[in-house]
Design a protein around this motif. Structure first.
Motif, PDB file in Angstrom:
ATOM      1  N   VAL A 281       0.831  -1.204   0.000  1.00 25.70           N
ATOM      2  CA  VAL A 281       0.000   0.000   0.000  1.00 25.70           C
ATOM      3  C   VAL A 281       0.864   1.252   0.000  1.00 25.70           C
ATOM      4  O   VAL A 281       2.029   1.234   0.381  1.00 25.70           O
ATOM      5  N   ASN A 282       0.244   2.333  -0.442  1.00 28.22           N
ATOM      6  CA  ASN A 282       0.857   3.657  -0.385  1.00 28.22           C
ATOM      7  C   ASN A 282       0.026   4.502   0.562  1.00 28.22           C
ATOM      8  O   ASN A 282      -1.122   4.825   0.275  1.00 28.22           O
ATOM      9  N   LYS A 283       0.605   4.844   1.698  1.00 30.08           N
ATOM     10  CA  LYS A 283      -0.114   5.615   2.712  1.00 30.08           C
ATOM     11  C   LYS A 283      -0.092   7.114   2.446  1.00 30.08           C
ATOM     12  O   LYS A 283      -0.774   7.879   3.129  1.00 30.08           O
ATOM     13  N   SER A 284       0.673   7.542   1.446  1.00 24.75           N
ATOM     14  CA  SER A 284       0.864   8.978   1.252  1.00 24.75           C
ATOM     15  C   SER A 284      -0.241   9.627   0.422  1.00 24.75           C
ATOM     16  O   SER A 284      -0.294  10.846   0.316  1.00 24.75           O
TER      17      SER A 284
ATOM     18  N   VAL B  29      -4.592   9.022  -1.100  1.00 27.63           N
ATOM     19  CA  VAL B  29      -5.837   8.251  -1.103  1.00 27.63           C
ATOM     20  C   VAL B  29      -6.753   8.850  -2.172  1.00 27.63           C
ATOM     21  O   VAL B  29      -7.626   9.660  -1.871  1.00 27.63           O
TER      22      VAL B  29
ATOM     23  N   LYS C  42      -8.810   1.317  -1.943  1.00 28.49           N
ATOM     24  CA  LYS C  42      -8.390   1.822  -0.632  1.00 28.49           C
ATOM     25  C   LYS C  42      -8.589   0.738   0.427  1.00 28.49           C
ATOM     26  O   LYS C  42      -9.252  -0.262   0.176  1.00 28.49           O
TER      27      LYS C  42
ATOM     28  N   LEU D 122      -7.154   4.449   4.572  1.00 29.45           N
ATOM     29  CA  LEU D 122      -5.859   4.828   5.160  1.00 29.45           C
ATOM     30  C   LEU D 122      -4.770   4.986   4.103  1.00 29.45           C
ATOM     31  O   LEU D 122      -3.679   5.466   4.411  1.00 29.45           O
ATOM     32  N   GLY D 123      -5.063   4.565   2.883  1.00 25.22           N
ATOM     33  CA  GLY D 123      -4.093   4.642   1.800  1.00 25.22           C
ATOM     34  C   GLY D 123      -4.609   3.845   0.620  1.00 25.22           C
ATOM     35  O   GLY D 123      -5.756   3.379   0.622  1.00 25.22           O
TER      36      GLY D 123
ATOM     37  N   ASP E 172       3.568  -0.836   3.789  1.00 24.49           N
ATOM     38  CA  ASP E 172       3.717   0.510   3.245  1.00 24.49           C
ATOM     39  C   ASP E 172       4.967   0.604   2.375  1.00 24.49           C
ATOM     40  O   ASP E 172       6.086   0.430   2.861  1.00 24.49           O
TER      41      ASP E 172
ATOM     42  N   SER F 278       5.375   3.407   0.366  1.00 20.56           N
ATOM     43  CA  SER F 278       5.280   4.780  -0.135  1.00 20.56           C
ATOM     44  C   SER F 278       6.642   5.475  -0.255  1.00 20.56           C
ATOM     45  O   SER F 278       6.736   6.526  -0.885  1.00 20.56           O
TER      46      SER F 278
END
Length: 227
Positions: A125-128, A130, A136, A155-156, A204, A206
């Motif tokens: 996932v990429n949390k930076s 959305v 998501k 959350l991302g 993560d 990101s």
């Protein structure tokens, strides 16, 4: 461990007359060429399979060194059924899979390897960011709870790189079989979490460049990131 690339779809949003994974990048590679180069830098190319459908011969001729799985219903099914076919071929093994339109920095694989080694199923996932149109996720007890494009308060974003451990694969196969033909594979993951108690981590990535190429703007961004 086996590796699967999902590349059966038509990819009409990008407007190519050929499979989207064959889209050329400014770095001289195609999307899939970059994927295979990155994956084979860390894993054996003999363990890579590609699920093909739309104009399959173009992909098979370009990458003859990998194994192929054919989804003959590519024009009426979504990624849940392509992944279902691929996982059925690899029962009892762990599988790392990715969408055929993901462009990524090879260094992010190093972030995933520890989870692969300890057999922990995950979604990268990429949390930076959305974005509204992306897949998501939410968490419950530190594992993924919801995973879809319609998630509220995500959350991302899921980036299209995922891993199912051998101990979890039968549950996911069964839930993918339950999915509707037009479901994305994320629906199968949600069902396995809900009905089988699968524990899927969100990893993560990101810190690394990684993106799916759906539209021409995405392709421009990818070319800027991966020169």
């Amino acid at each position: 461990m086996k590796i699967v690339i999902l590349a059966a779809g038509i990819g009409s949003r990008l407007g190519n007359p050929f499979p989207k994974p064959l889209t050329p990048l400014n770095n001289g590679k195609s999307i899939m060429g970059m994927q295979i180069d990155n994956l084979s830098s860390k894993f054996s190319i003999d363990d890579i399979s590609i699920v093909v459908g739309f104009k399959k011969d173009l992909i098979m001729e370009r990458f003859p060194e990998v194994t192929y799985i054919y989804n003959p219903f590519f024009d009426r099914t979504n990624t849940s059924k392509s992944l279902f076919k691929a996982l059925k071929k690899n029962k009892g093994q762990s599988v790392l899979w990715l969408n055929g339109d993901v462009v990524f920095d090879a260094k992010l694989l190093q972030e995933l390897i520890p989870y692969i080694q300890k057999e922990q199923s995950f979604v990268a996932v990429n949390k930076s960011k959305v974005a509204e149109e992306e897949v998501k996720y939410t968490l419950k007890n530190n594992f993924i709870d919801q995973l879809s494009k319609t998630v509220k308060n995500g959350l991302g974003e899921a980036v299209g790189i995922n891993f199912i451990a051998a101990k979890d694969i039968i549950a996911l196969i069964n839930r993918l079989e339950e999915c509707d033909d037009n479901d994305y594979f994320e629906r199968g993951i949600e069902l396995a979490i809900e009905k089988d108690g699968l524990q899927i981590s969100a990893i993560d990535i990101s810190a690394f460049d990684c993106m799916e190429v759906d539209f021409k703007e995405d392709l421009e961004n990818a070319n800027n990131l991966f020169r």
